[in-house]
Scaffold this active site. Sequence first.
Site, PDB file in Angstrom:
ATOM      1  N   ASP A 496       0.867  -1.171   0.000  1.00 26.04           N
ATOM      2  CA  ASP A 496       0.000   0.000   0.000  1.00 26.04           C
ATOM      3  C   ASP A 496       0.907   1.225   0.000  1.00 26.04           C
ATOM      4  O   ASP A 496       2.101   1.119   0.330  1.00 26.04           O
ATOM      5  CB  ASP A 496      -0.900  -0.044   1.243  1.00 26.04           C
ATOM      6  N   GLY A 906      -3.658  -1.655   7.056  1.00 29.11           N
ATOM      7  CA  GLY A 906      -4.822  -2.325   7.615  1.00 29.11           C
ATOM      8  C   GLY A 906      -6.163  -1.797   7.190  1.00 29.11           C
ATOM      9  O   GLY A 906      -7.096  -2.572   7.037  1.00 29.11           O
TER      10      GLY A 906
END
Length: 1231
Positions: A496, A906
Amino acid sequence: MNRLTDSTASASLSNMANTRLLLTKMMLNDGGEEELVLRSYEKDGLKMVIFYLMVVLSLGLVLLLIYWKPELECYLKKRRCALYKAEVVMIKDHYGHASVVKVDYIFLDDVSTAEGYNRHVYHDAPVDVDDTTVLVTGDSPTVRYFDFQQIRYIWDAQQYTFRKLEDLSSGTRCATIHDEFPGLSASTQAHKRLLHGLNSIVIEVKSYWRLFIEEVLNPFYIFQVCSIILWAFDEYYYYASCIFLISLISISVSLYETKRQSRTLSDMVGSLETNISVCRGGQEFEEIPNQNLVPGDLIAIPPHGCVMMCDAVLVAGTCIVNESMLTGESVPVTKTPLSHQEDEEVYTPENHKRHTLFAGTHVVQTRYYGQAKVLAVVVRTGFNTAKGELVRAILYPKPLGFKFYQDAMRFILFLAGVASLGMIYSIIIETQMGAYPGKIVLRVLDIITIVVPPALPAAMTVGTVYAQNRLKKAGIFCISPPRINFCGRINTFCFDKTGTLTEDGLDMWGVVPAQNQCFQEPIRKLPELPRSQILVCMATCHSLTLIDGELMGDPLDLIMFNSLNWSLEEPGQDTTKYDTLMPTIVKPSDKDSFMSDEVPFEVGIVRQFTFSSSMQRMSVITRTLGHNHMEIYSKGAPEKIASLCNPDTVPENFQPVLHTYTVQGLRVIALAYRPLEAKVNWHQVQRISRDKVECNLTFLGLLVMQNQLKPETTPVIRTLLEAKLRTVMVTGDMIQTAVSVSRNCGMVHPRDKVVIVNAHPPDKQQTARIEWEYAELPTDIDIVSEQDTDIDSDAGQDSNASSPLLSPGSESRMTAVKLNLFRRDRDGGACWRKGYRTVNVSDEGPRHHLAINGKSFAVITAHFPEMLEKICTKGTVFARMLPEQKCQLIQNLQKLDYIVGMCGDGANDCEALKAAHAGISLSEAEASVAAPFTSRISNIECVVTAMREGRAALVTSFGCFKYMALYSFIQFVSVLILYTFGANLSDFEFLYIDLVITTTIAVLMGYTGPYHKLVRKKPPGSLVKVSNLLSIIMQVLLVGGMQVSAYFYLRSQSWYEEPPPSKDLENVHSWESTVIFLVSSYMYISVAFCFSKGPPFRKPIYTNYPFLISMMFLFGFSTFLLLLPLPEIEHFLEMKELHEKSITFRLYLFGFAVAFAIMSSFMEYMIVDSSMLKPCYKAIKKRGPQNRYKVVENEIKNSDWPPVGQVTFPTTNAIHVSDIHVEMNSQSAIH
């Protein structure tokens, strides 16, 4: 959707119903990973009688087989029957694993309860059918069901099929949730609870006795028990007793660890049993235990927060929630009530997560008005909740399919085959010797325990256990230890961007206002902004809240708001200013600057439309004190906000200016607003759909922030690339920003070319198509090239300094670009002008990287599936990806045979983290159910740590396996030689070899730590690799040669006398057994040294002090037994009187041992690992099946792909359309 596997040719509905009634097989959850195949069975009296006879005759062995293979119960005790008569169902999952589940009954006291329930469960049931018959069987109010992996399936008596018990999370309209659930009565709730069960996520912590029974019934321990019984019959009492004691200790440790982990997981996912207030209709509320909640209950959230025990959708009030338990992200999230959707949108927790309170999350605060309560309707309970699904993924993980374990099982079967050959040889030799039949049987069975060592499975996990402990010390927690070995084989790692590669925090760069369809000069000092809509938009369009007096919320919102020097006040006592509403109020801190003559400048936030990754925006409805109307302000992805604006307000050069900033890695957010009609009041605002107000907006400008790379990012990416590991960025940010970050962090080399893949869905004019074009940059300054040069030149100077996406001189360059590109518009205002060219990159060996956004990825998946493999193979930047698309990308990479790792913070990465072979969540929590790995290290250094440990654990597992295999072969050769002469090793000689030498080595071999860096070479992933097989075969031949040579040397001694044949085969006090024992004891130590390899995956062997010390001790003690034997020790071990023989004889035996050690090491390090044999290994490997991604890479290499400057249509190959390409360049279109 369920699919019936039987078919019928009859078109008659009655015949179809009869056919369905007789079905014995069906499929549930067709087409997904949760696909189940059901077969129905009922008792068979005759089979039961035969079964119990088999149990008696087999002394219970049949029961043990059924315990290992549950499906045998159906075959041996039951017969097939129609589904509606099933007493048990045999379920085979997507991976071929079978389970047998009992069909049970629920008895309902009130049939009408089932009727009322059904209206919300079976949304697709025929309207002309009595709902009661759907659930209720016969005339009695009963429901047939079975539970599988914590999910309940019930019998549909109308459709003659089992189906999943549904709740309000599927097929329920939003308006229905508002209108039809004012609160359940106690009786209705009780009956629903019978159907749904208790609202609890309980992980059973089994008692030690139950764990003991389950552990003992494991095939490994059954084999161990049988071996101990065999040794006892063979009068190896000491050996059997010691192995029994060791096994008992091993079981005790295993039980303690299992129970500890089970209790830890239970504590992590469990919640305290508390009460909650439930509405019984109207204003009547009752306190009940949380576990009694059912779907449809209307609950009141406590004012000071709570831990949610169910999934519930807000219908009144707002909540501030910490979702770190599920997502790993501890930033508070604001949840707003579900609005009355006029379009009757169907509710789903995924699409309406901004309104949904998920089980396991912590409600920090609630917001409500006056004496009103914050209300929510329960939609899912127990294991059906989002938390329950994550826990089920832990309890019932999908098979990893690691080739190492598959090969290990095959190799054990191969060892069993070798054992059978040894058994045949033993039977022939001992029969010729006239041995007693009983002794022959004992010796033959003993060969199995020698060739297939009972400790083999345990030895293979030693490296993983050590690696898990080292990871924990490094702040990386693993809830799935088998995945540690996967870390050693990873060849592609996905990251990410925001919060993972870059810092969580952003620095405010400035604002670029828009006016008269033209961008104005950027404003860098935001407190100097004039009072205007753009200022109010930045002050109000956020989800910030005060928690214990501290401003909390999304980091981007915090930076934006704090840069204005405004203050925020939570709802106060005065309710007269804003239509009796108590809104959040924002106002300037410097009141003198923003004070009018009549009223202060204060803005109340009347309603929030929270940010949604799928919608790529958030909005607020506000009212400024003294105004007679409300306004809506929106901020979000520039292209999304621009699409919602009135085209007459969007600057003509929107795309070029946007590109100017994003190409340098700046974070750009668009701002817009619209005044609402004066007649719109508060009540209408609370019920209105966001789609009705988020339209026809006025474009206000761009908010520009700069994000810094974490200082560890670039060195880690460089480390991975140097190790020949593929790195991929998967982000929700803009594609130009992502490409810039990929260049700055080193994913894309300065000389490499980035090809942007633009895929368009079919429209009225054209079919679906793909446009391929190079990334473009501003004409006047090659900013990115300069940045890349700066990064390359400074790479080794200060690796610990923060790496800004804009290099130190970038601000002046930005000013230069700004001045060069400014022109005057008609009104005299400054405005940007267009001017772009294609990147000029050297053609000296550049690589092509593909960059694609989420929309194009979806189009290619739907219309160009044949292109998806190439996209996934060459793609480096995947931008604007939705959470589910990230997961799809991971799965597509796995289909290409990549071993995929994923690292994210997350929030939007949970699905991808769980799907990857090794998912690492960056979280401050010690453990999270969001991913197999949770790292307290807030940067991607944990990736290198996990991979180093994974490689060390994998190599250790290979080394331990090879050692245990050689240990078996060494002892196998020894006993075959001894059996030839009716001899055998003594009780304590076996103990010394198995307990003192082998167990010590197997336990300490894995203690060696990982190598300090990643290398290009990958550890082997298969036991049947040519080099491994060659190593084992050569070592086995050497073992046989040396032991036979030692035996013949013994026979050459003048004092040697061949022992007389013994029918009881108990000749342990012989020269054969003494010599073979002494020589072979060195072999166990030598092969342990050979297989304890250090670099490039583990530290050198001398760093493993316990192992090194134990090796020295074992070598020394074996040498002491050979060269300086004491009579007492000889007697204890039942050796011959070696001390009476000449030292020359003993030195020759020592020479055999030393020669074996030298030759063994030479073969392992100079032949097996020789560079001369590598071409042979590669040639043999090429004959086998290649990984799919290598096949695709070869196809790309041998073709002119990607087709840059061309357009690809679904029905043809890439077709060159030069005019389209020229038009794209001439118009400077940026996609």
